[in-house]
Structure formats: structure tokens, C-alpha cells
Design an enzyme around this catalytic site. Structure first.
Site, short mmCIF file in Angstrom:
data_model
loop_
_atom_site.label_atom_id
_atom_site.label_comp_id
_atom_site.label_asym_id
_atom_site.label_seq_id
_atom_site.Cartn_x
_atom_site.Cartn_y
_atom_site.Cartn_z
N PRO A 2 33.23 30.17 53.34
CG PRO A 2 31.17 30.15 52.28
CD PRO A 2 32.61 29.75 52.10
CD GLU A 3 36.80 29.84 58.57
OE1 GLU A 3 36.85 29.90 59.81
OE2 GLU A 3 37.78 30.07 57.86
CG HIS A 93 31.81 29.74 38.06
ND1 HIS A 93 32.49 28.69 37.51
CD2 HIS A 93 32.57 30.83 37.86
CE1 HIS A 93 33.62 29.14 37.00
NE2 HIS A 93 33.69 30.43 37.20
NE ARG A 111 38.69 27.70 44.55
CZ ARG A 111 39.55 28.19 45.42
NH1 ARG A 111 40.15 27.39 46.25
NH2 ARG A 111 39.81 29.46 45.47
#
Length: 273
Positions: A2-3, A93, A111
Site C-alpha cells: 500500500p502506497e 494471518h 509479513r
DNA sequence: AGTGGCTCCTGAGCGC
DNA sequence: TGCGCTCAGGAGCCAC
């Protein structure tokens, strides 16, 4: 990853689905590093509070709650915040579930690089990571003069400067490479070597690329999803990112791939100079 | 002061 | 089929 356009898409879809809803309770499944305070304390602070507003600064999402607390989320690489109207099974996750008066919000992160912190809303402007951020590229007040001034303080390569969140907020590896391609500027150019005409081109390219990214609801190169679980479509419009060795869509020559500023960078030796 | 390198973490993709 | 290796990367931190 995500930018700015992805965080903005998450903000819009979250607002659409959860604005005004009440947090009934929170299940914390993994809290070691992601959440800045102990899980029980985090849950206690948010319990019974209403979701009042959504804001964004660079790649940070700011969620305003009714107890004068703002939840600041940074998704880093693989963080996700997804709203489900019905009870939804946890995946491997999922780190936290915000059970709302209607539906639930799942925070997950493969991550585990993402971070969530709680700050008093009145002091949100003082949070160190936000204070350091450079100008918002889509802000009306952001001018090419401002970009030029920020860049004039940087040595190194233009690629490194664009990734530096204190120079300009919200660009990551994808949009930095795309903006440089559109502006016709080689990523390895020394920032100080850019002419005024090139800074104007870069300024316009950054604006256009980010706008188009938002219009396409972000880039789902791999993991990104918005708050409704949908993929974006900007990956279909990428000219260089992830295309090393392939034909340049502009001139047909093979695209170069090289590590610059510690990041894989793709560019065209013919279209960029 | 500015820069380069390391760290966190997991899954995908590859060669054998 | 499965193992082990490499790579992907945002940002904080440290050493130089």
C-alpha cells in the site's frame, strides 16, 4: 504494497462501510510488535467507541474514534484492513478482529511489518512519524516550487529522494518508478542535476500517476486489497514496475532492471534520460 | 549531516 | 515431491 493510492482506496472503502459504527469488542490474535501497547489495554481503550472519521497522511491511515483517540495504521508491505458485513472466518494471518455493531473489521498482515498505534486525537499532529513527513503530493498547496525546494536539499539519486517520505509523502517503489518513467527521467540521475523543466515534468507526473492510481482503486501487484476485499486495477497500466527485461511500452526496447537506493528499479534507457 | 546496510517476516519462485 | 536458496520491500535504527 500500500502506497498513497492504495491507502486512499482503503480509506474510502472503510469510510463507506464503517463510518458511525460502534466497536463492540476486539479480539487480538497476535499483538507482539504490530500494536504499540498490550493487547488487553488496546481492546479496553477501543471498546464501545464509535468510528467518527477517516484521514490519511502519506501512507498512514488515521481513524478517529469517539473517545478522542486516533488509531494510526501503517500497512507497510502486506497489511490489510477488510470489512465483512457478516461474521467471517479468520485466516492464518489475521492479527485482530474489531467486532462492530454491524459486521466486523479484520486486520491481517502476512509479513507482520504493519504497525498500529493509538494516540490522543489532540496530539495526533505531534506524532514523530507524521511530523517528519514531507508535503502531500495531491494537496492543492503542493507546488512544483515546493518539490524543487525539497529536492534541492537532497544529494543522492532522484529515485532515493522520491522514496524519502520527508521529501514527499506517500510514494513507494511502484509509483516512484512510474512517475520517473512518465517524466522521462533516469532514476539514477543525481537529484541536483535536474533542470527546472524536468522538475516541472516530474511534479506533473507524480500528480497524474497518483490520481490515476486512485481512480483505478490502487495497484494489486500481489497482496493489496481494499477494505471491501477487492483488487485494484492499476497493475494493468504499469509501464515499468515489475517489467524488467520486458519490452518498453513506449519504444519496444527491453527495460533495464537495477538496484538503486536499495530497491529494485526498472526503467527505459531510451525513453528516460 | 547524510548515507549505506541491516533488520523485521513470510511466501513465491527457482534449481536440482 | 521436496528441499534449500534467493528475492520482494517500508521504515527505523545504527555505524561510519
Amino acid at each position: 504494497m500500500p502506497e498513497l493510492p492504495e491507502v486512499e482506496s482503503i480509506r474510502l472503502t472503510l469510510a463507506k462501510n464503517t463510518l458511525g459504527k460502534k466497536i463492540i469488542h476486539i479480539k487480538i490474535l497476535w499483538s507482539s510488535a504490530a500494536i504499540s501497547i498490550p493487547g488487553y489495554e488496546f481492546a479496553e481503550l477501543l471498546k464501545g467507541k464509535f468510528i467518527e472519521n477517516f484521514d490519511r497522511r502519506g501512507k498512514y491511515l488515521l481513524i478517529g474514534l469517539s473517545n478522542g483517540i486516533t488509531m494510526i495504521v501503517h500497512f507497510r508491505m502486506t497489511g490489510r484492513l477488510i470489512y465483512y458485513p457478516e461474521i467471517h472466518p479468520l485466516d492464518k494471518h489475521t492479527h485482530a478482529v474489531f467486532c462492530l455493531d454491524e459486521g466486523e473489521l479484520h486486520y491481517s498482515d502476512i509479513r507482520k511489518f504493519g504497525r498500529i498505534q493509538l494516540v490522543p486525537t489532540a496530539k495526533a499532529g505531534e506524532v514523530a512519524s507524521l511530523v517528519k513527513l514531507g508535503p502531500e503530493p495531491l494537496d492543492e498547496a503542493f507546488s512544483f516550487d515546493q518539490l524543487g525546494q525539497s529536492l534541492s536539499k537532497k544529494k543522492g539519486t532522484i529515485k532515493a529522494a522520491l522514496l524519502d517520505q520527508t521529501v514527499i509523502a506517500g510514494l513507494g517503489n511502484i509509483y516512484a518508478d512510474e512517475a520517473l518513467f512518465r517524466a522521462g527521467i533516469l532514476p539514477e540521475r543525481n537529484t541536483r542535476s535536474l533542470k527546472v523543466s524536468e522538475i516541472i515534468l516530474l511534479y506533473n507526473s507524480i500528480y497524474e500517476i497518483l490520481r490515476e492510481g486512485i481512480d483505478a482503486r490502487g495497484t494489486s501487484f500481489r497482496d493489496y486489497r481494499d477494505a471491501e476485499g477487492n483488487r485494484g486495477s492499476f497493475q494493468e497500466s504499469l509501464m515499468v514496475y515489475g517489467r524488467g527485461g520486458q519490452e518498453c511500452k513506449g519504444c519496444g526496447n527491453p527495460l533495464e532492471r537495477k538496484k538503486i537506493a536499495g530497491r529494485t528499479t526498472v526503467f527505459c534507457l531510451h525513453c528516460q534520460r
